[in-house]
Design a protein around this motif. Structure first.
Motif, PDB file in Angstrom:
ATOM      1  N   ARG A  32     -11.310  49.532  32.999  1.00 32.52           N
ATOM      2  CA  ARG A  32     -12.524  49.583  32.174  1.00 32.52           C
ATOM      3  C   ARG A  32     -12.433  48.524  31.085  1.00 32.52           C
ATOM      4  N   PHE A  33     -13.561  47.827  30.860  1.00 29.20           N
ATOM      5  CA  PHE A  33     -13.682  46.920  29.725  1.00 29.20           C
ATOM      6  C   PHE A  33     -14.117  47.721  28.506  1.00 29.20           C
ATOM      7  N   ALA A  34     -13.491  47.460  27.367  1.00 26.55           N
ATOM      8  CA  ALA A  34     -13.848  48.203  26.151  1.00 26.55           C
ATOM      9  C   ALA A  34     -13.331  47.459  24.924  1.00 26.55           C
ATOM     10  N   PRO A  35     -13.972  47.661  23.769  1.00 27.01           N
ATOM     11  CA  PRO A  35     -13.448  47.079  22.518  1.00 27.01           C
ATOM     12  C   PRO A  35     -12.194  47.819  22.076  1.00 27.01           C
ATOM     13  N   ASP A  36     -11.494  47.252  21.104  1.00 27.68           N
ATOM     14  CA  ASP A  36     -10.202  47.796  20.677  1.00 27.68           C
ATOM     15  C   ASP A  36     -10.261  49.283  20.318  1.00 27.68           C
ATOM     16  N   ASP A  37     -11.268  49.697  19.564  1.00 26.11           N
ATOM     17  CA  ASP A  37     -11.325  51.088  19.114  1.00 26.11           C
ATOM     18  C   ASP A  37     -11.423  52.050  20.293  1.00 26.11           C
ATOM     19  N   GLU A  38     -12.191  51.683  21.303  1.00 25.84           N
ATOM     20  CA  GLU A  38     -12.319  52.537  22.482  1.00 25.84           C
ATOM     21  C   GLU A  38     -11.035  52.541  23.306  1.00 25.84           C
ATOM     22  N   VAL A  39     -10.364  51.382  23.378  1.00 27.04           N
ATOM     23  CA  VAL A  39      -9.064  51.312  24.057  1.00 27.04           C
ATOM     24  C   VAL A  39      -8.097  52.292  23.401  1.00 27.04           C
ATOM     25  N   LEU A  40      -8.053  52.263  22.088  1.00 30.23           N
ATOM     26  CA  LEU A  40      -7.131  53.123  21.341  1.00 30.23           C
ATOM     27  C   LEU A  40      -7.391  54.597  21.634  1.00 30.23           C
ATOM     28  N   SER A  41      -8.638  55.011  21.540  1.00 33.08           N
ATOM     29  CA  SER A  41      -8.954  56.434  21.746  1.00 33.08           C
ATOM     30  C   SER A  41      -8.734  56.849  23.191  1.00 33.08           C
ATOM     31  N   ALA A  42      -9.021  55.969  24.149  1.00 29.58           N
ATOM     32  CA  ALA A  42      -8.856  56.319  25.568  1.00 29.58           C
ATOM     33  C   ALA A  42      -7.393  56.558  25.918  1.00 29.58           C
ATOM     34  N   VAL A  43      -6.498  55.768  25.344  1.00 29.65           N
ATOM     35  CA  VAL A  43      -5.068  55.962  25.613  1.00 29.65           C
ATOM     36  C   VAL A  43      -4.546  57.192  24.876  1.00 29.65           C
ATOM     37  N   LEU A  44      -4.961  57.371  23.640  1.00 27.19           N
ATOM     38  CA  LEU A  44      -4.532  58.541  22.881  1.00 27.19           C
ATOM     39  C   LEU A  44      -4.985  59.838  23.539  1.00 27.19           C
ATOM     40  N   GLU A  45      -6.158  59.842  24.135  1.00 31.43           N
ATOM     41  CA  GLU A  45      -6.695  61.033  24.792  1.00 31.43           C
ATOM     42  C   GLU A  45      -6.238  61.146  26.239  1.00 31.43           C
ATOM     43  N   ASN A  46      -5.341  60.245  26.666  1.00 27.47           N
ATOM     44  CA  ASN A  46      -4.740  60.280  28.002  1.00 27.47           C
ATOM     45  C   ASN A  46      -5.770  60.097  29.112  1.00 27.47           C
ATOM     46  N   ARG A  47      -6.867  59.400  28.799  1.00 27.65           N
ATOM     47  CA  ARG A  47      -7.835  59.075  29.851  1.00 27.65           C
ATOM     48  C   ARG A  47      -7.415  57.823  30.604  1.00 27.65           C
ATOM     49  N   TYR A  48      -6.604  56.977  29.979  1.00 29.53           N
ATOM     50  CA  TYR A  48      -6.020  55.798  30.617  1.00 29.53           C
ATOM     51  C   TYR A  48      -4.550  55.742  30.225  1.00 29.53           C
ATOM     52  N   GLU A  49      -3.703  55.408  31.215  1.00 30.13           N
ATOM     53  CA  GLU A  49      -2.269  55.354  30.930  1.00 30.13           C
ATOM     54  C   GLU A  49      -1.915  54.101  30.132  1.00 30.13           C
ATOM     55  N   LEU A  50      -2.577  52.994  30.430  1.00 24.13           N
ATOM     56  CA  LEU A  50      -2.262  51.712  29.808  1.00 24.13           C
ATOM     57  C   LEU A  50      -3.478  51.160  29.082  1.00 24.13           C
ATOM     58  N   GLY A  51      -3.228  50.505  27.959  1.00 19.67           N
ATOM     59  CA  GLY A  51      -4.299  49.831  27.242  1.00 19.67           C
ATOM     60  C   GLY A  51      -3.815  48.500  26.699  1.00 19.67           C
ATOM     61  N   LEU A  52      -4.730  47.553  26.585  1.00 21.39           N
ATOM     62  CA  LEU A  52      -4.437  46.273  25.949  1.00 21.39           C
ATOM     63  C   LEU A  52      -5.392  46.103  24.775  1.00 21.39           C
ATOM     64  N   MET A  53      -4.856  45.604  23.648  1.00 22.21           N
ATOM     65  CA  MET A  53      -5.649  45.447  22.440  1.00 22.21           C
ATOM     66  C   MET A  53      -5.401  44.083  21.823  1.00 22.21           C
ATOM     67  N   THR A  54      -6.382  43.618  21.046  1.00 25.78           N
ATOM     68  CA  THR A  54      -6.231  42.335  20.367  1.00 25.78           C
ATOM     69  C   THR A  54      -5.637  42.483  18.974  1.00 25.78           C
ATOM     70  N   ARG A  55      -5.366  43.716  18.550  1.00 27.44           N
ATOM     71  CA  ARG A  55      -4.693  43.945  17.269  1.00 27.44           C
ATOM     72  C   ARG A  55      -3.624  45.013  17.474  1.00 27.44           C
ATOM     73  N   GLN A  56      -2.604  44.979  16.639  1.00 29.03           N
ATOM     74  CA  GLN A  56      -1.508  45.951  16.744  1.00 29.03           C
ATOM     75  C   GLN A  56      -1.926  47.266  16.107  1.00 29.03           C
ATOM     76  N   PRO A  57      -1.890  48.372  16.861  1.00 32.50           N
ATOM     77  CA  PRO A  57      -2.271  49.661  16.279  1.00 32.50           C
ATOM     78  C   PRO A  57      -1.132  50.242  15.433  1.00 32.50           C
ATOM     79  N   ASP A  58      -1.494  51.118  14.532  1.00 35.17           N
ATOM     80  CA  ASP A  58      -0.512  51.792  13.681  1.00 35.17           C
ATOM     81  C   ASP A  58      -0.664  53.291  13.908  1.00 35.17           C
ATOM     82  N   ASP A  59       0.021  53.802  14.949  1.00 36.37           N
ATOM     83  CA  ASP A  59      -0.076  55.211  15.305  1.00 36.37           C
ATOM     84  C   ASP A  59       1.239  55.624  15.952  1.00 36.37           C
TER      85      ASP A  59
END
Length: 290
Positions: free
Chosen positions: A123-150
């Protein structure tokens, strides 16, 4: 609960339309198949209408056959979920921003061609959606253009991607006046990206807003189409440019002081990556720059 063996016999009987062939396939007697059918009909009513040349399901039989198919699908899904260490089959789920996604998705399809047991879900998505999708275990892997702090995530550098000034093949771009003559093809991140890169290439320039805007597209795969037609220039991440099919129709301006962004890989920290996810990541890293 209904005996699963009865359901297997019924489902295969519906497929074979023969008590003899069903018994042979299951390695049991024909009498046993008939007995399984009788047990089921005691529970659900008549399931099959048999005549000399026809083998028809009643409405109850159709409903039970659909139930058998749902059980089989659920069994397959459970098998795939439990085969976490099997790198050759199962679901690979990846969510990414546009540019890196344009590069990764075709590479993953090539991996799937070599290992048909895999299924690619991207799925194509902006960083915020990537972050939430991985945290909610809807996707196993995510790529982001900024380093998350979680603390719930593992985040590690995955790739480095420079910004590129892309213009029509055969055009000359050596000065700000050349850019003004071409005009800018904008996109949702266009002005921000252009400001960052052009401040390096043309220090002291009057700003991207001073350039004539020759078009706009919010589809990253289409942004280079007007550039290839000679309608203007744009600034894009490298992987978006590499995904464009008409490479002979565009040129990239050399940059002695590049602007390079880090792409971050994220996944949940509480459990290890599946074998198939590890294989996919190794494949991507081997082929990303190719």
């Amino acid at each position: 609960m209904v005996n699963p063996q009865w359901l297997r016999s019924f489902a295969l009987l519906c497929q074979q339309e023969s008590f003899t062939r069903t018994a042979d396939s299951l390695g049991i007697t024909q009498a046993a198949v008939s007995q399984h059918l009788r047990y089921l009909e005691n529970h659900y009513g008549q399931l099959i209408v048999r005549s000399r040349r026809r083998f028809d399901l009643t409405p109850a039989g159709i409903a039970l056959l659909e139930f058998c198919r749902e059980i089989e699908k659920a069994s397959q899904r459970l098998k795939m979920r439990l085969q976490e260490n099997d790198g050759d089959c199962g679901d690979i789920s990846l969510i990414t921003p546009g540019s890196i996604g344009l590069r990764c998705y075709p590479l993953l399809l090539s991996l799937q061609q070599s290992l048909p047991g895999l299924a690619i879900r991207h799925r194509f998505a902006p960083d915020d959606e990537v972050l939430s999708a991985v945290l909610e275990n809807r996707y196993e892997l995510g790529l982001m253009t900024r380093q998350p702090d979680d603390s719930r995530l593992v985040a590690e550098p995955f790739a480095r991607e420079p910004l590129e000034l892309v213009f029509p093949a055969g055009k000359k771009v050596q000065s700000w006046q050349d850019l003004t003559a071409l005009g800018f093809i904008d996109h949702p991140d266009g002005q921000a990206m252009a400001t960052r890169l052009l401040s390096r290439v043309f220090p002291g320039n009057p700003g991207v807003r001073s350039l004539p805007c020759q078009g706009f597209s919010n589809q990253i795969a289409l942004i280079l189409s007007p550039v290839a037609r000679g309608l203007g220039f744009t600034v894009l991440p490298r992987f978006a440019r590499l995904a464009f099919s008409g490479q002979h129709e565009i040129e990239v301006m050399p940059c002695t002081v590049p602007v390079v962004d880090t792409i971050w890989l994220i996944h949940r920290a509480e459990w290890p990556l599946s074998g198939r996810a590890q294989k996919a990541l190794a494949w991507l890293k081997d082929h990303l720059e190719g």
